[in-house]
Design an enzyme around this catalytic site. Structure first.
Site, PDB file in Angstrom:
ATOM      1  N   ASN A   9      37.367 -10.520 -31.020  1.00 28.23           N
ATOM      2  CA  ASN A   9      37.211 -11.978 -31.100  1.00 28.23           C
ATOM      3  C   ASN A   9      38.283 -12.501 -32.050  1.00 28.23           C
ATOM      4  O   ASN A   9      38.171 -12.324 -33.264  1.00 28.23           O
ATOM      5  CB  ASN A   9      35.798 -12.307 -31.618  1.00 28.23           C
ATOM      6  CG  ASN A   9      35.615 -13.786 -31.923  1.00 28.23           C
ATOM      7  OD1 ASN A   9      36.421 -14.620 -31.509  1.00 28.23           O
ATOM      8  ND2 ASN A   9      34.551 -14.113 -32.650  1.00 28.23           N
ATOM      9  N   TRP A  10      39.285 -13.123 -31.478  1.00 27.29           N
ATOM     10  CA  TRP A  10      40.414 -13.587 -32.306  1.00 27.29           C
ATOM     11  C   TRP A  10      40.119 -14.901 -33.026  1.00 27.29           C
ATOM     12  O   TRP A  10      40.938 -15.383 -33.795  1.00 27.29           O
ATOM     13  CB  TRP A  10      41.668 -13.724 -31.443  1.00 27.29           C
ATOM     14  CG  TRP A  10      42.203 -12.419 -30.923  1.00 27.29           C
ATOM     15  CD1 TRP A  10      41.708 -11.171 -31.202  1.00 27.29           C
ATOM     16  CD2 TRP A  10      43.311 -12.218 -30.038  1.00 27.29           C
ATOM     17  NE1 TRP A  10      42.446 -10.216 -30.544  1.00 27.29           N
ATOM     18  CE2 TRP A  10      43.435 -10.836 -29.827  1.00 27.29           C
ATOM     19  CE3 TRP A  10      44.200 -13.073 -29.400  1.00 27.29           C
ATOM     20  CZ2 TRP A  10      44.420 -10.276 -29.002  1.00 27.29           C
ATOM     21  CZ3 TRP A  10      45.183 -12.534 -28.573  1.00 27.29           C
ATOM     22  CH2 TRP A  10      45.294 -11.158 -28.382  1.00 27.29           C
ATOM     23  N   LYS A  11      39.015 -15.522 -32.703  1.00 27.87           N
ATOM     24  CA  LYS A  11      38.621 -16.801 -33.320  1.00 27.87           C
ATOM     25  C   LYS A  11      39.766 -17.810 -33.201  1.00 27.87           C
ATOM     26  O   LYS A  11      40.504 -17.782 -32.217  1.00 27.87           O
ATOM     27  CB  LYS A  11      38.186 -16.571 -34.775  1.00 27.87           C
ATOM     28  CG  LYS A  11      37.130 -15.473 -34.901  1.00 27.87           C
ATOM     29  CD  LYS A  11      36.463 -15.441 -36.236  1.00 27.87           C
ATOM     30  CE  LYS A  11      35.528 -14.250 -36.307  1.00 27.87           C
ATOM     31  NZ  LYS A  11      34.710 -14.258 -37.501  1.00 27.87           N
ATOM     32  N   HIS A  96      27.623 -17.234 -31.236  1.00 29.63           N
ATOM     33  CA  HIS A  96      28.232 -16.695 -32.464  1.00 29.63           C
ATOM     34  C   HIS A  96      27.720 -17.497 -33.661  1.00 29.63           C
ATOM     35  O   HIS A  96      27.545 -18.716 -33.582  1.00 29.63           O
ATOM     36  CB  HIS A  96      29.762 -16.775 -32.368  1.00 29.63           C
ATOM     37  CG  HIS A  96      30.443 -15.979 -33.432  1.00 29.63           C
ATOM     38  ND1 HIS A  96      30.542 -16.419 -34.727  1.00 29.63           N
ATOM     39  CD2 HIS A  96      31.044 -14.764 -33.394  1.00 29.63           C
ATOM     40  CE1 HIS A  96      31.177 -15.494 -35.440  1.00 29.63           C
ATOM     41  NE2 HIS A  96      31.487 -14.491 -34.647  1.00 29.63           N
ATOM     42  N   GLU A  98      29.123 -18.535 -36.226  1.00 37.07           N
ATOM     43  CA  GLU A  98      29.989 -19.653 -36.658  1.00 37.07           C
ATOM     44  C   GLU A  98      29.689 -20.909 -35.836  1.00 37.07           C
ATOM     45  O   GLU A  98      29.704 -22.023 -36.364  1.00 37.07           O
ATOM     46  CB  GLU A  98      31.460 -19.238 -36.550  1.00 37.07           C
ATOM     47  CG  GLU A  98      31.829 -18.267 -37.662  1.00 37.07           C
ATOM     48  CD  GLU A  98      33.003 -17.364 -37.352  1.00 37.07           C
ATOM     49  OE1 GLU A  98      33.734 -17.599 -36.371  1.00 37.07           O
ATOM     50  OE2 GLU A  98      33.183 -16.383 -38.102  1.00 37.07           O
ATOM     51  N   GLU A 166      24.986  -9.346 -34.952  1.00 33.10           N
ATOM     52  CA  GLU A 166      25.983  -9.667 -35.971  1.00 33.10           C
ATOM     53  C   GLU A 166      25.297 -10.328 -37.172  1.00 33.10           C
ATOM     54  O   GLU A 166      25.131 -11.566 -37.193  1.00 33.10           O
ATOM     55  CB  GLU A 166      27.021 -10.630 -35.400  1.00 33.10           C
ATOM     56  CG  GLU A 166      27.829 -10.070 -34.262  1.00 33.10           C
ATOM     57  CD  GLU A 166      29.206 -10.717 -34.199  1.00 33.10           C
ATOM     58  OE1 GLU A 166      30.183  -9.970 -34.202  1.00 33.10           O
ATOM     59  OE2 GLU A 166      29.286 -11.951 -34.196  1.00 33.10           O
ATOM     60  N   GLY A 172      32.976 -10.983 -41.704  1.00 31.17           N
ATOM     61  CA  GLY A 172      34.136 -11.373 -42.499  1.00 31.17           C
ATOM     62  C   GLY A 172      33.991 -11.128 -43.986  1.00 31.17           C
ATOM     63  O   GLY A 172      34.785 -11.634 -44.777  1.00 31.17           O
ATOM     64  N   SER A 211      32.444  -6.864 -40.041  1.00 32.93           N
ATOM     65  CA  SER A 211      33.299  -6.045 -40.907  1.00 32.93           C
ATOM     66  C   SER A 211      33.490  -4.613 -40.387  1.00 32.93           C
ATOM     67  O   SER A 211      33.530  -3.661 -41.166  1.00 32.93           O
ATOM     68  CB  SER A 211      32.760  -6.037 -42.349  1.00 32.93           C
ATOM     69  OG  SER A 211      32.746  -7.354 -42.869  1.00 32.93           O
ATOM     70  N   GLY A 232      35.999  -8.945 -35.351  1.00 32.99           N
ATOM     71  CA  GLY A 232      36.702 -10.182 -35.699  1.00 32.99           C
ATOM     72  C   GLY A 232      38.036  -9.864 -36.342  1.00 32.99           C
ATOM     73  O   GLY A 232      39.036  -9.581 -35.681  1.00 32.99           O
ATOM     74  N   GLY A 233      38.068  -9.875 -37.673  1.00 34.40           N
ATOM     75  CA  GLY A 233      39.310  -9.725 -38.427  1.00 34.40           C
ATOM     76  C   GLY A 233      40.192  -8.568 -37.982  1.00 34.40           C
ATOM     77  O   GLY A 233      41.409  -8.735 -37.782  1.00 34.40           O
TER      78      GLY A 233
HETATM   79  C1  PEP Z   1      32.810 -11.767 -35.787  1.00 33.61           C
HETATM   80  O1  PEP Z   1      33.120 -12.855 -36.241  1.00 33.61           O
HETATM   81  O2  PEP Z   1      32.286 -11.689 -34.659  1.00 33.61           O
HETATM   82  C2  PEP Z   1      33.074 -10.586 -36.588  1.00 33.61           C
HETATM   83  C3  PEP Z   1      32.434  -9.499 -36.287  1.00 33.61           C
HETATM   84  O3  PEP Z   1      33.964 -10.721 -37.610  1.00 33.61           O
HETATM   85  P1  PEP Z   1      34.483  -9.581 -38.629  1.00 33.61           P
HETATM   86  O4  PEP Z   1      34.749  -8.350 -37.813  1.00 33.61           O
HETATM   87  O5  PEP Z   1      35.737 -10.144 -39.208  1.00 33.61           O
HETATM   88  O6  PEP Z   1      33.413  -9.371 -39.619  1.00 33.61           O
END
Ligand code: PEP
Length: 253
Positions: A9-11, A96, A98, A166, A172, A211, A232-233
């Protein structure tokens, strides 16, 4: 269906041109590593869908969108319908944290999106997860089960669905949930899904997100109910993302 699923997920990162470069780098690293049995999905910003689809053409890596609006077309300025997304993508992230937090999306709205995605032939990646306060209150399992059941409330079956646990406190933050907590939560979610739809729902991929990196992925996918990860990141670096796919595939081989 693949037994391992890794989704990036590149957001709100990358432009159409930098997204194409990142997708091509990931494609090349995974081609080199020969990870053909794993379902890999990249979810770039909607504006970069076409350039990413082009870069991934013929690679076996699938494309997803990060959001849809639950209507076919009409006066919804700025939104993308499931039918529009379906021309370029196979998957969509729904629910999600967010979007729940920043855009006030309710369980009911998430449920409408899941249904609209399914109707359009998009596979919904339904995200659920508790805050730290809810975890400390001891109600995390009940909370995420309710989110899940609301999210699928308009579906007749679980065909095509992917579930992602999640925890908000792990996204994050660099603080991943332990494999043991994740296993327990995903087993709970799988049980809730099977109770709702019957045994056919047992094979729905259940992922963890929060993470994840190239190290912690190994112990996560060793757990019986963790079928992969939503990243994500670490999905913004071709090197990290490919290492996650490779390390997970080694464990699941
Ligand atoms: C996400 O936002 O779906 C996620 C898992 O982010 P991260 O891997 O950066 O924690």
């Amino acid at each position: 269906m693949s037994s391992l699923t890794i989704i990036g997920n590149w957001k709100m990162n990358t432009t159409p041109s930098t997204a194409r470069i990142l997708a091509a780098e990931i494609r090349d690293r995974l081609r080199t590593d020969g990870e053909t049995d794993t379902l890999v999905v990249l979810c770039p910003p909607a504006i970069a869908l076409e350039s990413v689809s082009g870069a991934l053409n013929g690679s076996g890596i699938a494309v997803g969108v990060q959001n849809i609006y639950p209507s076919t077309s009409g006066a919804f300025t700025g939104e993308v319908s499931p039918q529009m997304a379906r021309e370029l993508a196979e998957f969509v992230i729904v629910g999600h944290s967010e979007r729940r937090e920043l855009f006030g999306e309710s369980d009911e709205f998430v449920g409408r999106k899941v249904a609209a995605a399914s109707e359009a032939g998009l596979r919904p990646i339904l995200c659920v997860g508790e805050s730290l306060d809810i975890r400390r209150s001891g109600h995390a399992e009940r909370f995420v089960s309710d989110q899940l059941l609301e999210g699928v409330s308009r579906l007749d079956n679980a065909s095509g669905l992917i579930v992602a646990y999640e925890p908000v406190w792990a996204i994050g933050t660099g603080e991943s949930a332990t494999p043991e907590i994740t296993q327990m939560m995903l087993a709970t979610l799988r049980h809730a899904l099977v109770s709702r739809f019957g045994e056919q729902a047992a094979s729905v991929p259940h992922l963890y997100g929060g993470s994840v990196n190239a190290d912690n992925i190994r112990d996560l996918v060793r757990q019986p109910d963790i079928d992969g990860a939503l990243i994500g990141g670490a999905s913004l670096s071709a090197e990290s993302f490919a290492a996650i796919v490779k390390n997970a595939a080694e464990i699941c081989a």
